[in-house]
Design a protein around this motif. Structure first.
Motif, mmCIF file in Angstrom:
data_model
loop_
_atom_site.group_PDB
_atom_site.id
_atom_site.type_symbol
_atom_site.label_atom_id
_atom_site.label_comp_id
_atom_site.label_asym_id
_atom_site.label_seq_id
_atom_site.Cartn_x
_atom_site.Cartn_y
_atom_site.Cartn_z
ATOM 1 N N GLU A 166 0.822 -1.214 0.000
ATOM 2 C CA GLU A 166 0.000 0.000 0.000
ATOM 3 C C GLU A 166 0.854 1.260 0.000
ATOM 4 O O GLU A 166 0.551 2.227 -0.702
ATOM 5 C CB GLU A 166 -0.948 0.001 1.201
ATOM 6 N N GLU A 167 1.920 1.266 0.775
ATOM 7 C CA GLU A 167 2.794 2.441 0.840
ATOM 8 C C GLU A 167 3.401 2.740 -0.522
ATOM 9 O O GLU A 167 3.511 3.906 -0.935
ATOM 10 C CB GLU A 167 3.902 2.205 1.869
ATOM 11 N N THR A 168 3.782 1.682 -1.245
ATOM 12 C CA THR A 168 4.380 1.849 -2.573
ATOM 13 C C THR A 168 3.353 2.385 -3.556
ATOM 14 O O THR A 168 3.630 3.307 -4.337
ATOM 15 C CB THR A 168 4.943 0.510 -3.069
ATOM 16 N N LEU A 169 2.153 1.812 -3.525
ATOM 17 C CA LEU A 169 1.093 2.275 -4.426
ATOM 18 C C LEU A 169 0.708 3.719 -4.124
ATOM 19 O O LEU A 169 0.453 4.511 -5.041
ATOM 20 C CB LEU A 169 -0.126 1.362 -4.307
ATOM 21 N N THR A 170 0.655 4.062 -2.849
ATOM 22 C CA THR A 170 0.322 5.437 -2.463
ATOM 23 C C THR A 170 1.360 6.411 -2.999
ATOM 24 O O THR A 170 1.022 7.467 -3.549
ATOM 25 C CB THR A 170 0.222 5.562 -0.934
ATOM 26 N N TYR A 171 2.636 6.054 -2.843
ATOM 27 C CA TYR A 171 3.707 6.895 -3.378
ATOM 28 C C TYR A 171 3.532 7.085 -4.879
ATOM 29 O O TYR A 171 3.632 8.208 -5.408
ATOM 30 C CB TYR A 171 5.070 6.261 -3.078
ATOM 31 N N LEU A 172 3.262 5.997 -5.589
ATOM 32 C CA LEU A 172 3.144 6.042 -7.045
ATOM 33 C C LEU A 172 1.939 6.877 -7.470
ATOM 34 O O LEU A 172 2.035 7.705 -8.389
ATOM 35 C CB LEU A 172 3.035 4.615 -7.578
ATOM 36 N N CYS A 173 0.804 6.664 -6.813
ATOM 37 C CA CYS A 173 -0.406 7.436 -7.141
ATOM 38 C C CYS A 173 -0.174 8.920 -6.914
ATOM 39 O O CYS A 173 -0.562 9.761 -7.745
ATOM 40 C CB CYS A 173 -1.581 6.957 -6.301
ATOM 41 N N ASN A 174 0.452 9.273 -5.785
ATOM 42 C CA ASN A 174 0.701 10.689 -5.479
ATOM 43 C C ASN A 174 1.666 11.307 -6.477
ATOM 44 O O ASN A 174 1.468 12.458 -6.921
ATOM 45 C CB ASN A 174 1.249 10.831 -4.060
ATOM 46 N N LEU A 175 2.711 10.563 -6.840
ATOM 47 C CA LEU A 175 3.681 11.075 -7.809
ATOM 48 C C LEU A 175 3.017 11.337 -9.154
ATOM 49 O O LEU A 175 3.212 12.399 -9.765
ATOM 50 C CB LEU A 175 4.833 10.078 -7.971
ATOM 51 N N CYS A 176 2.228 10.381 -9.608
ATOM 52 C CA CYS A 176 1.583 10.519 -10.923
ATOM 53 C C CYS A 176 0.560 11.652 -10.927
ATOM 54 O O CYS A 176 0.430 12.381 -11.914
ATOM 55 C CB CYS A 176 0.934 9.196 -11.321
ATOM 56 N N GLU A 177 -0.154 11.804 -9.815
ATOM 57 C CA GLU A 177 -1.133 12.895 -9.734
ATOM 58 C C GLU A 177 -0.418 14.246 -9.749
ATOM 59 O O GLU A 177 -0.841 15.174 -10.444
ATOM 60 C CB GLU A 177 -1.974 12.748 -8.473
ATOM 61 N N THR A 178 0.668 14.359 -8.988
ATOM 62 C CA THR A 178 1.404 15.620 -8.904
ATOM 63 C C THR A 178 2.053 15.968 -10.235
ATOM 64 O O THR A 178 2.001 17.128 -10.682
ATOM 65 C CB THR A 178 2.487 15.535 -7.812
ATOM 66 N N ARG A 179 2.661 14.979 -10.870
ATOM 67 C CA ARG A 179 3.390 15.219 -12.128
ATOM 68 C C ARG A 179 2.514 15.034 -13.372
ATOM 69 O O ARG A 179 2.991 15.177 -14.489
ATOM 70 C CB ARG A 179 4.595 14.267 -12.208
ATOM 71 N N ARG A 180 1.257 14.692 -13.158
ATOM 72 C CA ARG A 180 0.298 14.500 -14.259
ATOM 73 C C ARG A 180 0.776 13.440 -15.257
ATOM 74 O O ARG A 180 0.764 13.643 -16.474
ATOM 75 C CB ARG A 180 0.019 15.829 -14.961
#
Length: 295
Positions: free
Chosen positions: A144-158
Motif C-alpha cells: 500500500e505504501e508503494t502504491l500510495t507513493y506512485l499514485c501521489n507522484l503521478c497525480e502531482t506530475r500528471r
C-alpha cells in the motif's frame, strides 16, 4: 528524448501443471508441467516489448537461479531491466498454478515475498525514470505504501497511471486506500470486491469508482471487455489461459502509448489476449504489433 512506458510490479517464475484428463482432486493426476517466467508486472512489460513499445521495468528478484533466469528472459525480450533490484538472501517469487482439463485455472499459490523490495524508497531512488515516462503501469502486488507513493507522484506530475488489480483480495486494497489513477483494469469479480455490489449493472458499478479512476476497463474473459459498452472477445481455442489478462493490458497500453482512441486501444488489447491464449507459454513469443493491428 524517446518516449517509453515504465512498468512497476512483480517478477516471478511460473510453474504450471495441466492434466491429461478431467482433474480429480486430492490425488495425483497424469499430466504435463511447464516452467516459464511470469509476474503480472513483468508479463505486461514483456508483452509491451514484443509490441514494440520501449519499456522499463522496476521490480525485484532474489539472488538465486530463478532470478537469473527471469531477468535473462526479460532482457532478451527487449525490456530495460537495468534498474531491477537484486536482493541478497531473498528468493525470487514463484507462482504455482494447476489448470483443469479445459485449461482454465483451478488453483494457484503465489510466493511473492520478493516484491516487497519494490518499496516507496526504491521508487524514490528511480524517480527520474518514473517522471520521464509517457505512462506508468503498476500491479496491485505492490504494498500500500508503494502504491500510495506512485499514485501521489503521478497525480502531482500528471503522468497517466494504469493499475491492474491482480486479484479479488488485492483489489480491495485499492478501494481501502482510496487509490487514484487514470486507468483501472479489473475483472468482474475484482470490480464487485471494490464496489461491494454483486449485480450485473457494470455501468453502475463503474460509476461508484469514478472519483478514484478516470477510465475503468472491465475484463470479462470470453465475453470481452466492458467500457461504456461491450467489446466482444475474439473466438479462441484456448491452450493456456495464464497470462491472457496481462497481454490484454499490454495491448491496451500499446494503443494508449500510440495515442489511439480508447475504442481502438481496447480492440488491440482483445487481439493481444487472443494471441496469448493460443500459446502454452505465459507470454506468447509470436505476439507483435503488426499481428494485433490486423485483427
Amino acid at each position: 528524448m524517446q518516449k517509453f512506458v515504465t512498468v512497476v510490479g512483480g517478477i516471478n517464475v511460473d510453474l504450471t501443471g495441466s492434466p491429461h484428463q478431467p482433474l480429480v482432486l486430492a490425488t495425483s493426476n497424469p499430466g504435463e508441467t511447464s516452467l516459464s517466467v511470469g509476474g503480472v508486472g513483468r508479463n505486461i512489460a514483456h508483452n509491451l516489448a514484443l509490441l514494440g513499445v520501449p519499456t522499463t521495468l522496476l521490480s525485484a528478484v532474489g539472488d538465486d537461479a530463478f532470478g537469473v533466469y527471469a531477468l535473462d528472459i526479460t532482457r532478451q525480450a527487449g525490456v530495460n531491466i537495468e534498474y531491477v533490484l537484486k536482493q541478497a538472501g531473498q528468493r525470487t517469487g514463484t507462482y504455482l498454478s494447476v489448470l483443469n482439463f479445459e485449461h482454465d485455472l483451478v488453483v494457484a499459490i503465489a510466493d511473492m515475498a520478493a516484491t516487497r523490495g519494490v518499496s516507496a524508497s526504491y521508487l524514490a531512488q528511480h524517480e527520474r525514470i518514473l517522471t520521464e515516462s509517457a505512462l506508468i503501469a503498476a500491479d496491485a502486488n505492490l504494498e500500500e505504501e508503494t502504491l500510495t507513493y506512485l499514485c501521489n507522484l503521478c497525480e502531482t506530475r500528471r503522468i497517466p497511471l494504469l493499475i491492474e488489480p491482480v486479484s479479488v483480495e488485492k483489489s480491495k486494497k485499492l478501494h481501502r486506500m482510496n487509490a487514484k489513477a487514470t486507468y483501472l483494469t479489473p475483472n468482474r469479480d475484482e470490480l464487485h470486491a471494490m464496489t461491494g455490489r454483486d449485480d450485473a449493472d457494470l455501468a453502475a458499478q463503474c460509476a461508484c469508482l469514478r472519483d478514484q479512476f478516470d477510465h475503468i476497463f472491465v475484463t470479462l474473459g470470453e465475453q470481452g471487455v466492458y467500457y461504456c459498452q461491450s467489446y466482444p472477445a475474439i473466438p479462441t481455442t484456448v491452450v493456456n489461459a495464464n497470462g491472457a489478462g496481462d497481454a490484454l493490458v499490454a495491448g491496451l497500453i500499446c494503443g494508449l502509448f500510440h495515442e489511439k482512441p480508447l475504442s481502438d486501444s481496447i480492440r488491440l488489447g482483445i487481439a493481444a489476449a487472443h494471441i496469448a491464449l493460443q500459446s502454452p507459454e505465459t507470454v506468447n513469443p509470436e505476439l507483435s504489433f503488426s499481428r494485433i493491428q490486423g485483427m
